[in-house]
Design a protein around this motif. Structure first.
Motif, PDB file in Angstrom:
ATOM      1  N   LEU A 210       0.863  -1.220   0.072  1.00  0.00           N
ATOM      2  CA  LEU A 210      -0.048   0.025   0.175  1.00  0.00           C
ATOM      3  C   LEU A 210       0.866   1.233  -0.285  1.00  0.00           C
ATOM      4  O   LEU A 210       0.464   2.300  -0.484  1.00  0.00           O
ATOM      5  CB  LEU A 210      -0.796   0.125   1.227  1.00  0.00           C
TER       6      LEU A 210
ATOM      7  N   ALA B 171       1.555   2.054  -3.322  1.00  0.00           N
ATOM      8  CA  ALA B 171       0.225   2.776  -4.088  1.00  0.00           C
ATOM      9  C   ALA B 171      -0.008   4.201  -3.710  1.00  0.00           C
ATOM     10  O   ALA B 171      -1.134   4.867  -3.847  1.00  0.00           O
ATOM     11  CB  ALA B 171      -1.037   1.852  -3.743  1.00  0.00           C
TER      12      ALA B 171
ATOM     13  N   ALA C 150      -0.544   5.178  -0.419  1.00  0.00           N
ATOM     14  CA  ALA C 150      -1.266   5.465   0.764  1.00  0.00           C
ATOM     15  C   ALA C 150      -0.569   5.910   1.784  1.00  0.00           C
ATOM     16  O   ALA C 150       0.670   5.682   2.014  1.00  0.00           O
ATOM     17  CB  ALA C 150      -1.771   3.969   1.183  1.00  0.00           C
ATOM     18  N   SER C 151      -1.350   6.786   2.632  1.00  0.00           N
ATOM     19  CA  SER C 151      -0.665   7.479   3.652  1.00  0.00           C
ATOM     20  C   SER C 151      -0.211   6.412   4.827  1.00  0.00           C
ATOM     21  O   SER C 151      -1.112   5.536   4.578  1.00  0.00           O
ATOM     22  CB  SER C 151      -1.597   8.448   4.273  1.00  0.00           C
TER      23      SER C 151
ATOM     24  N   GLN D 108      -3.419   5.153   6.375  1.00  0.00           N
ATOM     25  CA  GLN D 108      -4.142   4.134   5.578  1.00  0.00           C
ATOM     26  C   GLN D 108      -3.447   2.952   5.559  1.00  0.00           C
ATOM     27  O   GLN D 108      -4.167   1.833   5.451  1.00  0.00           O
ATOM     28  CB  GLN D 108      -4.415   4.835   4.090  1.00  0.00           C
TER      29      GLN D 108
ATOM     30  N   ALA E 151      -4.386   1.102   8.586  1.00  0.00           N
ATOM     31  CA  ALA E 151      -5.908   0.850   8.635  1.00  0.00           C
ATOM     32  C   ALA E 151      -6.278  -0.282   7.552  1.00  0.00           C
ATOM     33  O   ALA E 151      -7.215  -1.297   7.620  1.00  0.00           O
ATOM     34  CB  ALA E 151      -6.738   1.787   8.224  1.00  0.00           C
ATOM     35  N   HIS E 152      -5.617  -0.516   6.380  1.00  0.00           N
ATOM     36  CA  HIS E 152      -5.925  -1.384   5.334  1.00  0.00           C
ATOM     37  C   HIS E 152      -4.742  -2.521   5.102  1.00  0.00           C
ATOM     38  O   HIS E 152      -5.073  -3.455   4.371  1.00  0.00           O
ATOM     39  CB  HIS E 152      -5.986  -0.774   4.027  1.00  0.00           C
TER      40      HIS E 152
ATOM     41  N   ALA F 201      -8.299  -0.890  -2.173  1.00  0.00           N
ATOM     42  CA  ALA F 201      -7.192  -0.199  -1.394  1.00  0.00           C
ATOM     43  C   ALA F 201      -6.248   0.377  -2.202  1.00  0.00           C
ATOM     44  O   ALA F 201      -5.315   1.168  -1.921  1.00  0.00           O
ATOM     45  CB  ALA F 201      -6.522  -1.293  -0.612  1.00  0.00           C
ATOM     46  N   GLY F 202      -6.130  -0.115  -3.644  1.00  0.00           N
ATOM     47  CA  GLY F 202      -5.140   0.330  -4.448  1.00  0.00           C
ATOM     48  C   GLY F 202      -5.311   1.691  -4.742  1.00  0.00           C
ATOM     49  O   GLY F 202      -4.452   2.578  -5.212  1.00  0.00           O
TER      50      GLY F 202
ATOM     51  N   LEU G 202      -6.411   4.181  -2.469  1.00  0.00           N
ATOM     52  CA  LEU G 202      -6.247   4.820  -1.241  1.00  0.00           C
ATOM     53  C   LEU G 202      -5.607   6.228  -1.258  1.00  0.00           C
ATOM     54  O   LEU G 202      -5.893   7.339  -0.804  1.00  0.00           O
ATOM     55  CB  LEU G 202      -5.447   4.107  -0.145  1.00  0.00           C
TER      56      LEU G 202
ATOM     57  N   VAL H 270      -8.169   8.757  -2.006  1.00  0.00           N
ATOM     58  CA  VAL H 270      -9.434   8.790  -0.988  1.00  0.00           C
ATOM     59  C   VAL H 270      -9.036   9.424   0.179  1.00  0.00           C
ATOM     60  O   VAL H 270      -7.757   9.496   0.525  1.00  0.00           O
ATOM     61  CB  VAL H 270      -9.718   7.217  -0.497  1.00  0.00           C
ATOM     62  N   SER H 271      -9.933  10.403   0.445  1.00  0.00           N
ATOM     63  CA  SER H 271      -9.770  11.187   1.693  1.00  0.00           C
ATOM     64  C   SER H 271      -9.382  10.470   3.000  1.00  0.00           C
ATOM     65  O   SER H 271     -10.190   9.343   3.201  1.00  0.00           O
ATOM     66  CB  SER H 271     -10.930  12.127   2.145  1.00  0.00           C
ATOM     67  N   SER H 272      -8.847  11.135   3.743  1.00  0.00           N
ATOM     68  CA  SER H 272      -8.305   9.978   5.105  1.00  0.00           C
ATOM     69  C   SER H 272      -9.505   9.811   5.934  1.00  0.00           C
ATOM     70  O   SER H 272      -9.367   8.565   6.348  1.00  0.00           O
ATOM     71  CB  SER H 272      -7.389  11.056   6.008  1.00  0.00           C
TER      72      SER H 272
ATOM     73  N   SER I 240     -11.233   6.689   4.672  1.00  0.00           N
ATOM     74  CA  SER I 240     -10.307   5.375   4.352  1.00  0.00           C
ATOM     75  C   SER I 240     -10.151   4.893   5.806  1.00  0.00           C
ATOM     76  O   SER I 240      -9.099   4.014   5.692  1.00  0.00           O
ATOM     77  CB  SER I 240      -9.004   5.934   3.670  1.00  0.00           C
ATOM     78  N   VAL I 241     -11.134   5.046   6.640  1.00  0.00           N
ATOM     79  CA  VAL I 241     -10.778   4.152   7.987  1.00  0.00           C
ATOM     80  C   VAL I 241     -11.037   2.809   7.834  1.00  0.00           C
ATOM     81  O   VAL I 241     -10.290   1.974   8.237  1.00  0.00           O
ATOM     82  CB  VAL I 241     -11.479   4.965   9.098  1.00  0.00           C
ATOM     83  N   SER I 242     -11.986   2.575   6.971  1.00  0.00           N
ATOM     84  CA  SER I 242     -12.610   1.242   6.996  1.00  0.00           C
ATOM     85  C   SER I 242     -13.067   1.063   5.495  1.00  0.00           C
ATOM     86  O   SER I 242     -13.592   2.028   4.994  1.00  0.00           O
ATOM     87  CB  SER I 242     -13.543   0.841   8.034  1.00  0.00           C
ATOM     88  N   PRO I 243     -13.316  -0.338   5.034  1.00  0.00           N
ATOM     89  CA  PRO I 243     -13.576  -0.404   3.700  1.00  0.00           C
ATOM     90  C   PRO I 243     -15.080  -0.109   3.716  1.00  0.00           C
ATOM     91  O   PRO I 243     -15.725   0.171   2.557  1.00  0.00           O
ATOM     92  CB  PRO I 243     -13.547  -1.964   3.432  1.00  0.00           C
TER      93      PRO I 243
ATOM     94  N   PHE J  41     -15.930   3.043   1.861  1.00  0.00           N
ATOM     95  CA  PHE J  41     -15.446   3.168   0.316  1.00  0.00           C
ATOM     96  C   PHE J  41     -16.680   3.662  -0.453  1.00  0.00           C
ATOM     97  O   PHE J  41     -17.722   2.916  -0.349  1.00  0.00           O
ATOM     98  CB  PHE J  41     -14.975   2.087  -0.298  1.00  0.00           C
TER      99      PHE J  41
END
Lengths: 291, 253
Positions: free
Chosen positions: A199, A202, A204-205, A208, A211-212, B105-106, B108, B111-113, B116-119, B122
């Motif tokens: 991630l 990709a 991601a912060s 993120q 979380a993922h 997740a690709g 992310l 996506v705003s923070s 993006s806490v949980s799917p 989305f």
């Protein structure tokens, strides 16, 4: 035709040494150059350990003859406790109610420590911590909460909220944050870094990625450890009852102080059942999670 | 289109004083699949990791989709880097989550923070795009299955879908088929070639089997001791070139 075949001359030939696999050649074992030092190390370690135990025996007045001489005292105590007082109104009903309070203390103490434990675990895990300073600070906080026993926390909170179960819940939240945060941080460090790394490529912060990538991998371990802590916390809340945090521990303490040993025994049996039920239930759920 | 999506110049990297990459120059254009060949330790994977940002190179310039990575920092760099998606030998999906959630997740990076806490948060739009990516790799019918229940080849295709959902123009594949059986490996390589030829992606794949490169790649780059010793169409990849690439000890002497 006979089922039994007579022994053939070949079988005896196979037994003879000439056909057997020859034993591998032997070679002398080289002398261990550190043998003397190793022996000295082991000797010193043994001497130190024996010495420590002798000091401990002296320091605790450890004397089995006292136990042998005083067995009658113990026998009297136990015979006073039998048969257990099974009066429903006087003993069993209040005992069950207090047991429920003990269970509630353990439950809230565990559940309400989840947010703080999770936050500190993420900061205190080398793989997810945003900064070395955050890592060290959160480690220190966890160590502090772990090092202070829940009884001490309970005594402190009693001064603020008075005697009762609420002080017990607060005490467990504090202590459990320290222990569970540490356990969670460790299980997070052991988990596969791959998804988190993927991630990060990709874009991601950090949050993120956690979380993922990290958290979803450790959820089963986290829940397992949570149940284990619930199990331990219910037992701790018993002891907290002894210092006035309510629950069945308080009743046991009162029974002993007023020499009602038969009542005490009933309460102990109730506690025993509670512990077995909680232990079995959390074990069952953890086994289900493992598969 | 004859546009280099990835341009690498004089890339160098040492680990503990040992030279792993030495003056590496190459380009990958949109629409082509380039295979990186070489013995273990020749620097193939390190090259890709430098581009993906998993390893910091000691020197060199990396240009992704026209952006010089060395001139960027922070969020800008992160966004520029997200133009290159990576596929791993060990796949690196989250086994407990569904294929769809993994593919989402690709995306992310865009996506705003908060969302993006949980799917669970989305957006529908993102989910539909992810479904499209799964469809592209032939896995749409397994979208709601947990990734852990899929076979290795299926998992790698989901990982490719995740890379697509990243909307990258460069696809880096680090030994994408080394852990797969020959049949699954063939499918994944076909998929990567299709993505290069039909979707106009620039694909760079580290491969351990030269025959896969011969069948699927357009061009091959051979590395030995951190230097590029071969760069040309796979058609010119003959036995003597391969022998040289895969017997570094003999050639180093």
């Amino acid at each position: 035709m006979s089922l039994q075949t007579p022994p053939r001359p070949m079988d005896t030939a196979l037994e003879s040494a000439s056909v057997r696999t020859p034993a591998p050649a032997k070679l002398p074992v080289p002398a261990d150059p550190h043998r003397g030092r190793k022996a000295m190390l082991w000797g010193t370690a043994t001497a130190v350990i024996v010495m420590l135990h002798l000091l401990a025996v002296a320091g605790t007045d450890f004397d089995p003859t006292l136990l042998v001489d005083g067995w009658q005292g113990m026998a009297r105590f136990i015979s006073d406790a039998f048969p257990p007082n099974l009066d429903w109104e006087e003993v069993i009903k209040p005992g069950l109610e207090a047991t429920l309070v003990t269970l509630w203390i353990g439950l809230l103490g565990t559940t309400l420590s989840i947010p703080s434990a999770l936050l500190l675990a993420v900061l205190a895990s080398r793989t997810t911590s945003p900064h070395p300073v955050a890592y060290q600070v959160s480690r220190a906080i966890l160590s502090f909460f772990r090092a202070v026993p829940d009884i001490v926390f309970a005594l402190i909170f009693v001064t603020a909220v008075g005697l009762g179960p609420f002080a017990g819940v607060l005490a467990l939240i504090c202590h459990n944050t320290g222990v569970m945060g540490k356990l969670w941080a460790e299980s997070m460090e052991e988990t596969d870094q791959g998804p988190q790394e993927a991630l990060s490529t990709a874009g991601a912060s950090r949050l993120q990625q956690i979380a993922h990538g990290s958290l979803p991998l450790v959820i089963p371990q986290f829940v397992g450890l949570l149940l284990y802590r619930f199990d331990v916390n219910v037992r701790s809340s018993l002891v907290l009852g002894l210092v006035g945090a309510g629950g069945i521990g308080l009743l046991i303490n009162q029974a002993i102080k007023s020499f009602q040993f038969d009542t005490m025994l009933t309460h102990i049996i109730i506690v025993l059942i509670l512990i077995i039920v909680v232990d079995q239930a959390s074990g069952f759920v953890r086994r289900k999670l493992a598969v | 289109m004859e546009q280099a999506a990835l341009k690498v110049q004089s890339l160098a990297k040492s680990f503990n004083g040992r030279r792993v990459l030495d003056d590496v120059d190459f380009e990958v254009k949109r629409g082509e699949l380039v295979a990186f060949l070489g013995a273990n330790g020749s620097g193939k994977s390190t090259t890709l990791k430098c581009v993906a940002g998993l390893t910091e190179p000691d020197a060199g310039r990396i240009e992704l989709d026209g952006a010089q990575l060395s001139q960027l920092g922070g969020r800008q760099l992160q966004l520029a880097r997200s133009k290159a998606a990576m596929v791993f030998q060990k796949i690196h999906l989250v086994p407990r989550r569904t294929a769809l959630d993994n593919v989402c997740a690709g995306a992310l990076a865009r996506v705003s923070s908060l969302a993006s806490v949980s799917p669970l948060f989305f957006s529908r739009e993102l989910r539909e795009e992810a479904m499209g990516c799964l469809e592209r790799v032939g896995m749409a019918d397994r979208a709601l299955d947990r990734v852990g229940r899929l076979s290795g080849g299926q998992q790698q295709r989901v990982a490719v879908a995740r890379a697509l959902c990243q909307r990258a123009s460069v696809l880096l594949a680090d030994e994408p088929v080394s852990a797969l059986d020959p049949n699954a490996a063939e499918h994944v390589m076909e998929l990567l070639a299709e993505l290069a030829h039909n979707e106009n992606l620039a694909v760079a794949a580290v491969l351990h089997q030269p025959d896969l490169a011969l069948r699927h790649a357009d061009r091959a780059i051979g590395l030995m001791h951190g230097r590029i010793t071969f760069d040309g169409p796979v058609a010119s990849l003959n036995q003597s070139v391969l022998d040289t690439l895969y017997s570094p000890e003999r050639n180093a002497a």
